[in-house]
Design a protein around this motif. Structure first.
Motif, PDB file in Angstrom:
ATOM      1  N   LEU A 199      26.872 -44.649  39.927  1.00 52.89           N
ATOM      2  CA  LEU A 199      26.139 -44.608  38.663  1.00 52.89           C
ATOM      3  C   LEU A 199      26.255 -45.989  38.038  1.00 52.89           C
ATOM      4  O   LEU A 199      27.146 -46.264  37.235  1.00 52.89           O
ATOM      5  CB  LEU A 199      26.729 -43.524  37.757  1.00 52.89           C
ATOM      6  CG  LEU A 199      26.795 -42.117  38.391  1.00 52.89           C
ATOM      7  CD1 LEU A 199      27.643 -41.189  37.548  1.00 52.89           C
ATOM      8  CD2 LEU A 199      25.396 -41.555  38.593  1.00 52.89           C
ATOM      9  N   GLY A 235      23.623 -36.749  37.673  1.00 52.67           N
ATOM     10  CA  GLY A 235      23.104 -37.798  38.541  1.00 52.67           C
ATOM     11  C   GLY A 235      22.956 -37.324  39.971  1.00 52.67           C
ATOM     12  O   GLY A 235      21.947 -37.615  40.643  1.00 52.67           O
ATOM     13  N   LEU A 287      21.057 -45.533  39.663  1.00 52.98           N
ATOM     14  CA  LEU A 287      22.006 -44.661  40.344  1.00 52.98           C
ATOM     15  C   LEU A 287      21.759 -44.724  41.836  1.00 52.98           C
ATOM     16  O   LEU A 287      20.720 -45.215  42.297  1.00 52.98           O
ATOM     17  CB  LEU A 287      21.906 -43.231  39.843  1.00 52.98           C
ATOM     18  CG  LEU A 287      20.646 -42.405  40.147  1.00 52.98           C
ATOM     19  CD1 LEU A 287      20.915 -40.922  39.870  1.00 52.98           C
ATOM     20  CD2 LEU A 287      19.458 -42.853  39.309  1.00 52.98           C
TER      21      LEU A 287
END
Length: 390
Positions: free
Chosen positions: A29, A62, A102
């Motif tokens: 991330l 994510g 990401l």
């Protein structure tokens, strides 16, 4: 923030056998919600811990976003509120653009394959850059060349008479997931690209968000819905469908439910009612049973999570195991608040079950937990606890 996990497993030595089933071995991330340069190594059973606001749920979000993009979902469906994922202090550039980044690494038969993704959230949601790498090569790269057009320029490795092939890709889809439709597979280079893309897509698509909602699990449900929903509202139907597939697995589920419920549990069945709906029953001894809808919230969450862990990939498909390709017989459970509504005993039992199942290789689990569950997990063999700090 760079994360150092508790109990990180050492990487396999050079020359070690590559896994047959693709899996996500690392989540990155770079600039996503509260995360900056966060790297989360993922083992078979990984639990994210940390104080409120440390980014546990957003890290799980994510992973889910990458999984949905790999499944072909459009960007606007995956990020309906894109500004929420932009780091709070991120400033817009001269053109008023802000976004997030990401990525992940997917391990598998072709070795580690990296995926990096840059998304513009403002002024318009779009993918502005994607990179797929493997074997020391860039296999796919995309970039936004003309903001007035709704596509990115893509270039992928060919290794033929023309070393690189270029073409426009839509800016609202993951390019890696589109490669099988664009790459002919006529050169060794193209075959490497296709193999890497397939590994990433299969590894990410194994993700299954599981957040049991007891209020949705109490009533009888229509039969024949197929795969388990994320809220587990159709658990009775899935139990009815899978009840005869494996006697040993069913026995483990009954034993687990007996350990996690108040009072004795001697069996678990599902029956079809006269109106065509299905309900689940917990056996309480000879000639006695209780509809599972009468169980407490913690008991229902425990039951649903145990069913997912023990049933594995078959919670998502109605096909017999023999008809499902081996590479697809895998499941990565994404459980935000894994210990929610569970007491200490239920949490310990569920962690032990998860560690045992994940060690068998066909299922992985990534969850978020509170402090007491994290402490219990640190004493559970096979569990990796990743401490996130704000």
């Amino acid at each position: 923030m760079t994360v150092i996990p508790s109990g990180r497993t050492a990487p396999p030595p050079p020359g070690a056998a590559r896994p047959a089933r693709p899996f996500v071995g690392e989540l990155r991330l770079g600039a996503f919600a509260s995360h900056r340069r966060t790297v989360v190594p993922l083992g078979p059973l990984t639990l994210l811990a940390g104080a409120s606001g440390s980014g546990k749920s957003s890290a799980l979000g994510g992973y889910e976003a990458l999984a949905r993009l790999a499944a072909g979902d459009p960007l606007e469906d995956v990020f309906p509120d894109p500004a929420a994922w932009v780091p709070e202090r991120a400033e817009a550039d001269a053109q008023g653009r802000r976004g997030f980044r990401l990525g992940c690494t997917v391990e598998g038969p072709v070795g580690p394959v990296g995926l990096e993704l840059a998304v513009q959230a403002e002024p318009a949601l779009r993918i502005v850059g994607e990179r797929l790498t493997g074997c020391g090569e860039t296999l796919l790269a995309t970039a936004l060349r003309n903001p007035r057009r709704s596509h990115v320029e893509a270039a992928w490795h060919t290794a033929g008479a023309v070393p690189v092939t270029r073409a426009p890709f839509p800016d609202d889809r993951l390019g890696t997931a589109l490669l099988p439709l664009r790459v002919a597979g006529t050169t060794d280079g193209q075959l490497r690209v296709l193999a890497a893309a397939e590994q990433v897509v299969v590894g990410l698509r194994s993700g299954f968000v599981c957040d049991p909602e007891p209020r949705r699990m109490r009533a009888a449900v229509p039969a024949g819905e197929g795969q388990l929903t994320s809220c587990c509202g159709n658990l009775a139907d899935v139990l009815y469908r899978t009840r005869g597939q494996c006697a040993q697995r069913h026995a483990r589920l009954v034993a687990g439910l007996d350990s996690g419920c108040a009072g004795r549990v001697t069996g678990l069945t599902a029956e079809r009612l006269a109106d065509g709906t299905v309900r689940a029953l917990a056996g309480r001894g000879p000639g006695r049973s209780t509809p599972v809808g009468r169980l407490g919230d913690g008991e229902l969450r425990y039951l649903a999570l145990a069913l997912v862990l023990l049933t594995g990939p078959q919670v998502r498909v109605a096909d017999p195991v023999a008809e499902v390709p081996s590479a697809m017989q895998a499941l990565t459970v994404l459980a935000d608040g894994l210990d929610r509504a569970l007491d200490r005993r239920q949490t310990a039992e569920l962690l032990a079950l998860a560690a045992s199942v994940c060690a068998e290789g066909h299922l992985r689990l990534l969850g978020t937990v509170g402090e007491s569950a994290a402490a219990a997990a640190r004493g559970t063999a096979g569990a990796t606890v990743v401490d996130l700090t704000p």
